[in-house]
Design a protein around this motif. Structure first.
Motif, PDB file in Angstrom:
ATOM      1  N   ALA A  98      38.797  37.494  30.933  1.00 15.86           N
ATOM      2  CA  ALA A  98      38.963  38.055  32.269  1.00 15.86           C
ATOM      3  C   ALA A  98      39.106  36.930  33.280  1.00 15.86           C
ATOM      4  CB  ALA A  98      37.765  38.926  32.622  1.00 15.86           C
ATOM      5  N   LEU A  99      39.817  37.220  34.345  1.00 15.56           N
ATOM      6  CA  LEU A  99      39.907  36.311  35.475  1.00 15.56           C
ATOM      7  C   LEU A  99      38.812  36.713  36.453  1.00 15.56           C
ATOM      8  CD1 LEU A  99      41.222  34.135  37.226  1.00 15.56           C
ATOM      9  CD2 LEU A  99      42.818  35.881  38.038  1.00 15.56           C
ATOM     10  N   ILE A 100      37.901  35.789  36.714  1.00 16.05           N
ATOM     11  CA  ILE A 100      36.791  36.017  37.627  1.00 16.05           C
ATOM     12  C   ILE A 100      37.072  35.211  38.895  1.00 16.05           C
ATOM     13  CG2 ILE A 100      34.291  35.885  37.928  1.00 16.05           C
ATOM     14  CD1 ILE A 100      35.191  37.592  35.498  1.00 16.05           C
TER      15      ILE A 100
ATOM     16  N   LYS B  20      31.462  35.295  30.706  1.00 19.64           N
ATOM     17  CA  LYS B  20      31.407  35.489  29.261  1.00 19.64           C
ATOM     18  C   LYS B  20      32.347  34.485  28.620  1.00 19.64           C
ATOM     19  CE  LYS B  20      30.396  40.335  29.685  1.00 19.64           C
ATOM     20  NZ  LYS B  20      31.033  41.295  30.539  1.00 19.64           N
ATOM     21  N   LYS B  21      32.175  34.257  27.358  1.00 15.09           N
ATOM     22  CA  LYS B  21      33.031  33.313  26.642  1.00 15.09           C
ATOM     23  C   LYS B  21      34.484  33.753  26.791  1.00 15.09           C
ATOM     24  CE  LYS B  21      33.695  31.007  22.295  1.00 15.09           C
ATOM     25  NZ  LYS B  21      33.159  30.732  20.974  1.00 15.09           N
ATOM     26  N   GLY B  22      35.328  32.818  27.180  1.00 12.72           N
ATOM     27  CA  GLY B  22      36.749  33.106  27.343  1.00 12.72           C
ATOM     28  C   GLY B  22      37.151  33.479  28.762  1.00 12.72           C
ATOM     29  N   ASP B  23      36.174  33.728  29.638  1.00 16.53           N
ATOM     30  CA  ASP B  23      36.506  34.054  31.034  1.00 16.53           C
ATOM     31  C   ASP B  23      37.075  32.831  31.750  1.00 16.53           C
ATOM     32  OD1 ASP B  23      35.636  36.636  30.745  1.00 16.53           O
ATOM     33  OD2 ASP B  23      33.782  36.361  31.864  1.00 16.53           O
ATOM     34  N   LEU B  24      37.948  33.078  32.684  1.00 16.40           N
ATOM     35  CA  LEU B  24      38.520  32.035  33.519  1.00 16.40           C
ATOM     36  C   LEU B  24      37.988  32.242  34.927  1.00 16.40           C
ATOM     37  CD1 LEU B  24      40.564  29.722  33.948  1.00 16.40           C
ATOM     38  CD2 LEU B  24      42.276  31.478  34.380  1.00 16.40           C
ATOM     39  N   LEU B  25      37.342  31.214  35.472  1.00 16.21           N
ATOM     40  CA  LEU B  25      36.768  31.297  36.811  1.00 16.21           C
ATOM     41  C   LEU B  25      37.662  30.582  37.799  1.00 16.21           C
ATOM     42  CD1 LEU B  25      34.440  31.932  38.805  1.00 16.21           C
ATOM     43  CD2 LEU B  25      33.438  29.725  38.116  1.00 16.21           C
ATOM     44  N   TRP B  26      37.930  31.240  38.938  1.00 15.20           N
ATOM     45  CA  TRP B  26      38.663  30.617  40.013  1.00 15.20           C
ATOM     46  C   TRP B  26      37.771  30.652  41.253  1.00 15.20           C
ATOM     47  CZ3 TRP B  26      42.626  33.169  43.625  1.00 15.20           C
ATOM     48  CH2 TRP B  26      43.172  32.223  44.457  1.00 15.20           C
ATOM     49  N   SER B  27      37.446  29.460  41.774  1.00 16.17           N
ATOM     50  CA  SER B  27      36.665  29.323  42.996  1.00 16.17           C
ATOM     51  C   SER B  27      37.538  28.619  44.022  1.00 16.17           C
ATOM     52  CB  SER B  27      35.396  28.503  42.741  1.00 16.17           C
ATOM     53  OG  SER B  27      34.486  29.236  41.958  1.00 16.17           O
TER      54      SER B  27
END
Length: 69
Positions: free
Chosen positions: A2-4, A60-67
């Motif tokens: 998921a894109l967070i 979660k494992k595999g998530d992509l975080l954008w800050s």
């Protein structure tokens, strides 16, 4: 996966960074999830601590975080 998107900056007055984030979210063609701290952790040292210490545990494992801030 998921894109967070960290939206901690959206509770501030509208500036270029906030406008950029809003426009990008309107145009994303992939599902995404928004995360933000509670009001007491939205700015200053507490906000940075939230981003560095608490936010990683929301992923979660595999998530992509954008800050963007």
């Amino acid at each position: 996966m998921a894109l967070i998107i960290n939206t901690r900056i959206l509770d501030k007055h509208l500036t270029g960074v906030q406008r950029y984030l809003i426009e990008i979210m309107k145009r994303l063609e992939v599902p995404y999830q928004l995360v933000a701290p509670g009001p007491s952790f939205s700015s200053g040292v507490r906000g940075h601590a939230w981003e560095q210490l608490a936010l990683p545990f929301k992923l979660k494992k595999g998530d992509l975080l954008w800050s963007p801030s």
